[in-house]
Design an enzyme around this catalytic site. Structure first.
Site, PDB file in Angstrom:
ATOM      1  N   ASP A 133       0.828  -1.204   0.000  1.00 10.05           N
ATOM      2  CA  ASP A 133       0.000   0.000   0.000  1.00 10.05           C
ATOM      3  C   ASP A 133       0.862   1.254   0.000  1.00 10.05           C
ATOM      4  OD1 ASP A 133      -2.368   1.451   0.107  1.00 10.05           O
ATOM      5  OD2 ASP A 133      -3.193   0.298   1.769  1.00 10.05           O
TER       6      ASP A 133
ATOM      7  N   ASP B 223     -10.894   1.522  -3.182  1.00 14.47           N
ATOM      8  CA  ASP B 223     -11.437   1.221  -1.853  1.00 14.47           C
ATOM      9  C   ASP B 223     -12.955   1.198  -1.873  1.00 14.47           C
ATOM     10  OD1 ASP B 223      -9.118   0.800  -0.481  1.00 14.47           O
ATOM     11  OD2 ASP B 223      -8.948   2.842   0.290  1.00 14.47           O
TER      12      ASP B 223
HETATM   13  C1  GLA Z   1      -5.819   1.633   2.243  1.00  9.65           C
HETATM   14  C2  GLA Z   1      -6.219   0.466   1.361  1.00  9.65           C
HETATM   15  C3  GLA Z   1      -7.266  -0.353   2.042  1.00  9.65           C
HETATM   16  C4  GLA Z   1      -6.742  -0.845   3.377  1.00  9.65           C
HETATM   17  C5  GLA Z   1      -6.309   0.331   4.220  1.00  9.65           C
HETATM   18  C6  GLA Z   1      -5.619  -0.130   5.487  1.00  9.65           C
HETATM   19  O1  GLA Z   1      -6.867   2.530   2.356  1.00  9.65           O
HETATM   20  O2  GLA Z   1      -6.642   0.910   0.110  1.00  9.65           O
HETATM   21  O3  GLA Z   1      -7.658  -1.431   1.235  1.00  9.65           O
HETATM   22  O4  GLA Z   1      -5.659  -1.704   3.147  1.00  9.65           O
HETATM   23  O5  GLA Z   1      -5.399   1.178   3.511  1.00  9.65           O
HETATM   24  O6  GLA Z   1      -5.229   0.912   6.295  1.00  9.65           O
END
Ligand code: GLA
Length: 696
Positions: A448, A516
């Protein structure tokens, strides 16, 4: 397969792709100039054409405007500069000329040099089917400042009109397709954030305004870069349109000198006939054949714990989810954020990559073993480039983050960006990632990157600007290193959802987290925009809970599955709480997905009907003799006529059997007339139709 030829008498290079031709020549000044890009042309035709690319002259223009293969700044060249250099004595105008070239198989390198300064410019071309990959390499024996170094300038033929297709977006609403008339002047698509961005994506398509999904010529340019980037379309009143682009941050200068060459990322250009659908399929084929590291693999059905647990991660909770996931048919279990350091929320712990012993008293080992014991692979969330100020790492190394003295350190999501251009930071990240993966036999990383750059300084470093390029290169190098050291490791790129989706990251990952936003209805649009360049094979899509985590919308489980099954299927809901009937349906749909997975992940994709607020949205995939059709209807209207979906990519001479109903259809009828998908009554109706060619 393509071929590259040099026509010595005409000082012209002809690059012959599968069904396209690209040509350039040396102009009177010995500088590479554009000749042609479009449908196949024989060498003799290219030669004839070279004399027809007439300059425009009116005393106020560069006669060759828009025809530079890499539009260098200087002299009477007023076009959008793709290369701007300032030499040590302050001279800025570039005067360059050809020196030599090499053709090695599908690769052409044209070596040029400045006429006075020891500054070398190499233009690279590599043929990949109908994609031409281009990049620029700069080298100098004395220091020079490079203000702009694009990968390429792409000149399009003179059309009656031009139209641009691109995507815009924002967090949880990425890749929204836009189609607009190409404005005269310069139109800039860019990211100044140090990451690819949610707000835009580094590609643009150009057509003459008449292309449709199934018909017409479409040109495209896409960048293989995950840092700041810029793509500029320039349209002049003389009828010319170019696309120029590459990496770089406005106002940031690259220093090139002895031992410090500069190589740009690849800009890939594609010409296709057959509308936007054919253009997208050609991009998908390119990504599968030349970009992804393991294109032939089938991506596993994954489970991800994020929406189920948030930061409330415990060993018992993860085990319970893993057991349920395995029973559903999941093949890869991914534990998301919250397993390390003091990471019980987004305020602390990032950077402290030791397992949280309160949550995992015996370390990660028991959970990894349990997951493996359930027959699944184990994946884990990491965010290596980030640190919370409330962390042991930051307390020990406050100088490791991007920062300027006397300036605030702007936090986003309570975090700062580690400067991966620093060798000590990159070595630290490699150390803990290597141990994490190696010691625990981790199969998959969700990598990420949850905020863009700010105050991007590097106090003490003589050439601070280089961090804009070197950060991204160091991330790439680390991913490459980890993959080499752990050949079984697979990686999903993520940046707060779809903030880091591009050809550069796809070259070292296996899939991307698309958004997301897992709301099935919003996803139809996000996936539609995504599909314009990137393949379903890399598009991670989860089925999550009702009401949706982000949008609060409730959508039937079957519809949620059908939308996610159009990519790399995953499940991201709190499955421990799912009622028995949902569990049973999910098990069936995952089994169905495994059946159609080779078609979805390796097949050709046809967008039969784009997402619309009303009516049916439909997609089709074809692989060998198998076809799969997805149809989705958001809202039913009384007495609305059913329109057949005209299928594509089938053999008109063959018959196809519907695997569920047993009915057979003529391929020719499916192509000419279509298929009426049997959608159930009501809103949020969806179906999957499997058609198999009948062997005679
Ligand atoms: C980001 C990712 C999510 C999740 C969060 C965790 O927003 O896109 O899918 O992994 O971080 O903090």
């Amino acid at each position: 397969m393509g071929e590259i030829r040099f026509l010595e008498d005409h000082r012209t290079w002809v690059l012959t792709g599968t069904s396209s031709t690209y040509a350039l020549r040396l102009d009177e000044d010995d500088v590479p100039a554009h000749v042609y890009w479009g449908p196949p042309l024989a060498a003799a035709d290219v030669v004839e054409l070279a004399g027809k690319t007439l300059p425009w002259w009116d005393g106020f223009n560069d006669p060759n405007e828009g025809l530079g293969e890499l539009a260098a700044d200087g002299g009477t060249r007023y076009w959008t500069p793709a290369l701007q250099v300032r030499f040590a004595d302050g001279t800025r105008a570039l005067e360059w000329r050809y020196e030599t070239h090499e053709i090695t198989g599908d690769h052409l390198a044209i070596r040029c040099t400045d006429r006075h300064y020891p500054f070398r410019i190499t233009l690279h071309y590599r043929l990949r089917g109908d994609v031409v990959e281009r990049w620029t390499e700069l080298a100098a024996d004395t220091e020079a400042e490079v203000i702009r170094a694009d990968s390429a300038t792409w000149a399009l033929p003179v059309f009656e009109d031009y139209r641009l297709s691109h995507v815009t977006g924002r967090w949880a609403a990425e890749t929204q397709l836009r189609r607009v008339p190409a404005p005269h002047g310069e139109t800039v698509f860019a990211s100044r954030r140090g990451i690819t961005g949610h707000h835009a994506n580094p590609w643009v398509m150009v057509d003459d305004g008449t292309a449709t999904e199934r018909h017409g010529e479409v040109y495209g340019v896409a960048l293989a870069w995950s840092g700041s980037w810029r793509l500029t379309t320039t349209r002049s009143s003389t009828g010319r349109l170019t696309v120029s682009g590459g990496f770089g941050q406005d106002g940031v200068v690259h220093r090139v000198g002895p031992g410090k060459p500069l190589t740009t990322p690849i800009a890939a250009g594609l010409y296709t006939r057959g509308g936007f659908g054919a253009a997208s399929r050609a991009w998908h084929a390119y990504v599968l054949d030349h970009v992804l590291p393991h294109p032939g693999e089938l991506r596993p059905v994954l489970y991800n714990s994020w929406e189920a647990t948030g930061f409330d991660v415990t060993e018992a909770g993860q085990r319970a989810l893993a057991e349920r996931a395995a029973a559903l048919g999941v093949e890869l279990f991914v534990m998301d954020d919250g397993w390390f350091g003091a990471r019980t929320g987004d305020h602390a712990g990032l950077g402290d990559w030791q397992v949280n012993r309160e949550r995992f008293p015996d370390g990660l080992g028991p959970l990894v073993e349990a997951v493996h014991g359930l027959g699944m692979k184990f994946g884990i969330w990491v965010e290596p480039e980030m640190v919370n100020p409330d962390s042991d790492l930051y307390r020990a190394h406050p100088d490791w983050v991007l920062h300027h003295p006397h300036r605030r350190r702007s936090e986003l999501r309570n975090q700062l960006v580690l400067n991966f251009a620093r060798p000590d930071v990159a070595a630290w990240a490699r150390g803990w990632l290597d141990r994490l993966v190696g010691e625990h036999g981790i199969d998959f990383l969700k990598w990420d990157m949850n905020r863009p750059f700010s105050e991007a300084g590097w106090p003490g470093e003589a050439d601070q600007d280089r961090l804009w390029v070197d950060h991204t290169r160091a991330v790439y190098a680390l991913m490459d290193r980890l993959r080499a050291d752990h050949p079984g490791l697979r990686i999903e790129a993520c940046s707060g959802g779809g903030g880091r989706i591009d050809l550069g990251v796809l070259a070292r990952t296996d899939q991307v987290w698309t958004s997301d936003n897992t709301d099935a209805l919003d996803r139809l649009r996000i996936q539609h925009g995504y599909s314009h360049v990137y393949p379903a094979r890399a598009m991670s899509a989860w089925v999550t809970d009702n009401p949706n985590f982000v949008t609060a919308r409730s959508v039937p489980l079957r519809f949620r599955f059908h939308v996610a099954m159009a990519g790399v299927l995953g499940v991201g809901g709190d499955i421990v709480r799912w009622p028995v009937e949902d569990v049973a349906l999910a098990r069936d749909l995952i089994a169905l997905y495994k059946d159609i997975r080779p078609v979805v992940q390796h097949g050709a994709q046809y967008r039969l009907r784009p997402p619309a607020d009303d009516g049916v949205t439909a997609l089709q995939y074809v692989h060998g003799g198998r076809a799969v059709v997805f149809a989705y209807r958001q809202a039913a209207h009384f007495n609305a006529p059913e329109r057949p979906l005209r299928l594509d990519g089938l053999d008109p001479a063959a018959r196809y059997r519907d695997a569920d109903t047993g009915r057979t259809h003529s391929g020719a009828v499916l192509l000419a007339h279509g298929l009426v998908p049997a959608l159930p009554a009501g809103d949020f109706a969806s179906t999957v139709v499997r058609l198999d060619r009948i062997k005679i």
